[in-house]
Design an enzyme around this catalytic site. Structure first.
Site, PDB file in Angstrom:
ATOM      1  N   LYS A   1     -10.046  -4.030  -4.647  1.00 46.33           N
ATOM      2  CA  LYS A   1      -9.925  -2.578  -4.606  1.00 46.33           C
ATOM      3  C   LYS A   1     -10.412  -2.020  -5.944  1.00 46.33           C
ATOM      4  O   LYS A   1      -9.892  -2.392  -7.009  1.00 46.33           O
ATOM      5  CB  LYS A   1      -8.458  -2.222  -4.356  1.00 46.33           C
ATOM      6  CG  LYS A   1      -8.229  -0.859  -3.777  1.00 46.33           C
ATOM      7  CD  LYS A   1      -6.754  -0.735  -3.417  1.00 46.33           C
ATOM      8  CE  LYS A   1      -6.393   0.604  -2.872  1.00 46.33           C
ATOM      9  NZ  LYS A   1      -4.943   0.773  -2.766  1.00 46.33           N
TER      10      LYS A   1
HETATM   11  C1  E4P Z   1      -4.039   3.504  -0.895  1.00 49.34           C
HETATM   12  O1  E4P Z   1      -4.530   2.409  -0.766  1.00 49.34           O
HETATM   13  C2  E4P Z   1      -2.933   3.811  -1.802  1.00 49.34           C
HETATM   14  O2  E4P Z   1      -2.249   2.609  -2.055  1.00 49.34           O
HETATM   15  C3  E4P Z   1      -1.914   4.745  -1.218  1.00 49.34           C
HETATM   16  O3  E4P Z   1      -2.180   5.062   0.129  1.00 49.34           O
HETATM   17  C4  E4P Z   1      -1.583   5.905  -2.077  1.00 49.34           C
HETATM   18  O4  E4P Z   1      -0.593   6.667  -1.438  1.00 49.34           O
HETATM   19  P1  E4P Z   1       0.313   7.721  -2.213  1.00 49.34           P
HETATM   20  O5  E4P Z   1      -0.499   8.963  -2.411  1.00 49.34           O
HETATM   21  O6  E4P Z   1       1.457   7.966  -1.253  1.00 49.34           O
HETATM   22  O7  E4P Z   1       0.732   7.089  -3.486  1.00 49.34           O
END
Ligand code: E4P
Length: 218
Positions: free
Chosen positions: A87
């Protein structure tokens, strides 16, 4: 549409997997911190545990922000298990690294995406997944779901292969709207996934069926 669970909590991942509908997992440094997982060795061994619970893709996020660092870190993460996806944040060095990973057969998830322009860059670089954060767009009074629709339109017109992974999902409604607007994948907390089960008419109907069965089979 694929379902990923967005957590580093092993029990939640197992619970989601046991539903029989789980296609993968996404994590991020905040989610790892929430589970108290710190230090490179512990973080890598936690990714190993996650990658053994699910057979689908597991996104593991890099911390580096320069090309060489992202590539080195990504190579280490990808070596943990065959289902690890690196990622990478949507920054200039990240795009360069995604191109490198793509040329070298390493899957990527381009994260922190908030515009269709960023989505085009990630697709051109060869990202496997693209993560637009719809909840965080909603948080600033914009429309996260419109962003999914816009990216889906662009990707369809251009024939890009990158999968749209709707992230920062906060509710069951977000999941349905993401599905309606062209997301290939949603990643969400287990609570949002389980929220899809709920309908009062289902509960009322089941109660009636069971009561009638009991009457006839007392
Ligand atoms: C995506 O891969 C992130 O881990 C996640 O969806 C972020 O979500 P949040 O805005 O609830 O922290």
């Amino acid at each position: 549409m694929k379902f990923f669970v967005d957590t580093a909590n092993l029990d939640s991942i197992k619970e989601a997997r046991d539903l029989g509908i789980l296609d993968g997992v996404t994590t991020n440094p905040s989610l790892m911190m929430k589970e108290g997982i710190t230090g490179t060795e512990n973080i890598e061994s936690h990714y190993k545990k996650i990658s053994e619970i699910v057979s689908g893709d597991v996104s593991a996020e890099v911390i580096s922000t320069d090309f060489d660092g992202i590539v080195e870190e990504g190579k280490r993460l990808a070596a943990i298990a065959p289902n690890i996806v690196v990622k990478v944040p949507m920054i200039r060095e990240g795009i360069k690294a995604i191109s490198w990973f793509s040329e070298n057969g390493i899957k990527t998830n381009c994260t922190l995406v908030f515009s269709a322009g960023q989505a085009i860059l990630a697709a051109k670089a060869g990202a496997t997944y693209l993560s637009p954060f719809i909840g965080r767009v909603d948080d600033i009074s914009w429309d996260g779901i419109s962003l999914i629709r816009e990216i889906a339109e662009v990707y369809s017109i251009q024939g890009y292969d990158t999968e749209i992974l709707a992230a920062s999902i906060r509710s069951p409604k977000h999941i349905v709207e993401a599905a309606k607007n062209g997301a290939d994948v949603v990643t969400c907390p287990l609570s949002a996934m389980l929220g899809l089960l709920k309908h009062p008419l289902t509960d009322i109907g089941l109660e009636k069926f069971l009561a009638d069965y009991r009457k006839g089979n007392a």
